[in-house]
Design a protein around this motif. Sequence first.
Motif, PDB file in Angstrom:
ATOM      1  N   PRO A 215       0.765  -1.159  -0.079  1.00  0.00           N
ATOM      2  CA  PRO A 215      -0.198   0.032  -0.018  1.00  0.00           C
ATOM      3  C   PRO A 215       0.788   1.219  -0.100  1.00  0.00           C
ATOM      4  CG  PRO A 215      -0.899  -1.628   1.349  1.00  0.00           C
ATOM      5  CD  PRO A 215       0.240  -2.088   1.047  1.00  0.00           C
ATOM      6  N   GLU A 216       2.051   1.246   0.670  1.00  0.00           N
ATOM      7  CA  GLU A 216       2.899   2.316   0.861  1.00  0.00           C
ATOM      8  C   GLU A 216       3.380   2.693  -0.484  1.00  0.00           C
ATOM      9  OE1 GLU A 216       4.891  -1.054   2.628  1.00  0.00           O
ATOM     10  OE2 GLU A 216       3.051  -0.036   2.658  1.00  0.00           O
ATOM     11  N   GLY A 217       3.421   1.679  -1.336  1.00  0.00           N
ATOM     12  CA  GLY A 217       4.162   2.000  -2.766  1.00  0.00           C
ATOM     13  C   GLY A 217       3.101   2.666  -3.682  1.00  0.00           C
ATOM     14  N   MET A 231      -7.188   0.605 -11.390  1.00  0.00           N
ATOM     15  CA  MET A 231      -7.419  -0.725 -10.903  1.00  0.00           C
ATOM     16  C   MET A 231      -6.734  -0.636  -9.420  1.00  0.00           C
ATOM     17  SD  MET A 231      -8.906  -3.490 -11.125  1.00  0.00           S
ATOM     18  CE  MET A 231      -8.767  -3.969 -12.729  1.00  0.00           C
ATOM     19  N   LEU A 232      -5.691  -0.207  -9.235  1.00  0.00           N
ATOM     20  CA  LEU A 232      -4.851  -0.321  -7.920  1.00  0.00           C
ATOM     21  C   LEU A 232      -5.745   0.624  -6.923  1.00  0.00           C
ATOM     22  CD1 LEU A 232      -1.179  -0.329  -8.854  1.00  0.00           C
ATOM     23  CD2 LEU A 232      -2.288  -2.220  -7.722  1.00  0.00           C
ATOM     24  N   ARG A 233      -6.316   1.867  -7.425  1.00  0.00           N
ATOM     25  CA  ARG A 233      -6.850   2.760  -6.521  1.00  0.00           C
ATOM     26  C   ARG A 233      -8.314   2.101  -6.025  1.00  0.00           C
ATOM     27  NH1 ARG A 233      -3.277   5.995  -4.475  1.00  0.00           N
ATOM     28  NH2 ARG A 233      -2.252   7.419  -6.132  1.00  0.00           N
ATOM     29  N   LEU A 239     -10.445  -2.642  -0.334  1.00  0.00           N
ATOM     30  CA  LEU A 239      -9.882  -3.219   0.982  1.00  0.00           C
ATOM     31  C   LEU A 239      -9.566  -2.721   2.260  1.00  0.00           C
ATOM     32  CD1 LEU A 239      -6.763  -4.734  -1.380  1.00  0.00           C
ATOM     33  CD2 LEU A 239      -8.901  -6.030  -0.388  1.00  0.00           C
ATOM     34  N   ALA A 240     -10.008  -1.249   2.185  1.00  0.00           N
ATOM     35  CA  ALA A 240      -9.765  -0.358   3.263  1.00  0.00           C
ATOM     36  C   ALA A 240     -10.551  -1.066   4.720  1.00  0.00           C
ATOM     37  CB  ALA A 240     -10.363   0.857   3.023  1.00  0.00           C
ATOM     38  N   PRO A 241     -11.781  -1.475   4.800  1.00  0.00           N
ATOM     39  CA  PRO A 241     -12.161  -1.986   5.846  1.00  0.00           C
ATOM     40  C   PRO A 241     -11.791  -3.240   6.276  1.00  0.00           C
ATOM     41  CG  PRO A 241     -13.838  -2.204   3.815  1.00  0.00           C
ATOM     42  CD  PRO A 241     -12.638  -1.257   3.620  1.00  0.00           C
ATOM     43  N   PHE A 242     -11.211  -4.102   5.425  1.00  0.00           N
ATOM     44  CA  PHE A 242     -10.572  -5.330   5.559  1.00  0.00           C
ATOM     45  C   PHE A 242      -9.218  -5.155   6.296  1.00  0.00           C
ATOM     46  CE2 PHE A 242     -13.796  -6.258   2.498  1.00  0.00           C
ATOM     47  CZ  PHE A 242     -14.310  -7.232   3.168  1.00  0.00           C
ATOM     48  N   TYR A 246      -8.294  -6.404  10.057  1.00  0.00           N
ATOM     49  CA  TYR A 246      -7.122  -7.332  10.329  1.00  0.00           C
ATOM     50  C   TYR A 246      -5.716  -6.492  10.313  1.00  0.00           C
ATOM     51  CZ  TYR A 246     -10.500 -10.961   9.152  1.00  0.00           C
ATOM     52  OH  TYR A 246     -11.554 -11.861   9.432  1.00  0.00           O
ATOM     53  N   PRO A 247      -5.548  -5.607  11.273  1.00  0.00           N
ATOM     54  CA  PRO A 247      -4.360  -4.678  10.995  1.00  0.00           C
ATOM     55  C   PRO A 247      -2.977  -5.562  10.927  1.00  0.00           C
ATOM     56  CG  PRO A 247      -5.184  -4.748  13.287  1.00  0.00           C
ATOM     57  CD  PRO A 247      -6.268  -5.457  12.323  1.00  0.00           C
ATOM     58  N   ASP A 248      -2.938  -6.728  11.417  1.00  0.00           N
ATOM     59  CA  ASP A 248      -1.586  -7.356  11.404  1.00  0.00           C
ATOM     60  C   ASP A 248      -1.384  -8.075  10.050  1.00  0.00           C
ATOM     61  OD1 ASP A 248      -1.185  -6.500  13.964  1.00  0.00           O
ATOM     62  OD2 ASP A 248      -2.107  -8.174  14.759  1.00  0.00           O
ATOM     63  N   VAL A 249      -2.596  -8.133   9.104  1.00  0.00           N
ATOM     64  CA  VAL A 249      -2.120  -8.762   7.797  1.00  0.00           C
ATOM     65  C   VAL A 249      -1.684  -7.965   6.986  1.00  0.00           C
ATOM     66  CG1 VAL A 249      -3.280 -10.012   6.201  1.00  0.00           C
ATOM     67  CG2 VAL A 249      -4.063 -10.521   8.342  1.00  0.00           C
TER      68      VAL A 249
END
Length: 315
Positions: A215-217, A231-233, A239-242, A246-249
């Motif tokens: 994500p940071e890229g 598509m990436l956007r 995916l934001a809510p997931f 699941y913050p550790d994934v």
Amino acid sequence: MSNAPVIAAVDGSDHSLRALEWARTAALLHGSGLLIAHVLPDHAQLYAGRRTALHDASQPEEFADPVSDRIGALLGGRSGLPEGVEYVSLEGSVPEALRVIGAEALMLVMGSRGRGGFASLLLGSNSRAVAATAPCPVVVVPHAERSVQAQDAAAGQSAGQVVLGLHAAETSDDVVAFAFAEAAVRGTTVQVVSTYAIPPAPTMVIDSPFAVIPPEGLADDGDAVPAEREMLRSQTERLAPFRTRYPDVRVEQAAVPGDAAGRLVIASETAALVVVGRHHPRRTAMSLHIGSVAHAVLHHAHGPVAVVPTLSDDV
């Protein structure tokens, strides 16, 4: 411990025993019970029906189930078993019996071919039918000849990432949530693969490995073609809510031109699990048709594939 068990469908074949090993490890990872289910062959069911109809008390009450004996010998006294292992013999057709018992399952795991399948088959008819109709996620474990992860059979799982085939506008939340949950219990990455249909540049090699982007890229995407960038956007937004749940994934994103099924088959060579939706979510939740991407991936993947049904109208 999860109340919903992992179900392993077995018929005594080596293919089904590979699936049982995968299911055993999955049950341990999820802290769930393991239910081992065998649909009795036709001759056993006919015997039971005849005995009941004739009320012949001189005959044994039950037809011997050699699969039960084999499973008992395989697991008896073994360490590393989930808490709560049960074995059941079922009657009826294989797809219908497993569809019924799968109603309360966390997932149903089976081999890609059964005892009766021809060696040339990529996917047996029962595996295809169960994947298309079961009311729970169905994990199909390929036979050893098709799997590039055969060396991991003893461990039951590959240490690779969970690969999610995502259409940002159409893939059900049930499918995305399943992929994140599987990555979470394995402590691994979710690699999200989406495709777009545009003519490739003359210098692009379609069969080359695709790039994955954390994500940071995404902030520096000046070199991406417009379709890839969009598509990436779209992936990131979907995916934001997931990610919050699941913050550790860790998440990797890939947006590539070409055929979705082909890209997922390539990714399956190193994946612990490939996750796809069963069908287009605009169809009814219990549609008997399986989508073209899921169908192709089931037939050609080199590792386990989870086919997840759409159970709610969430798209």
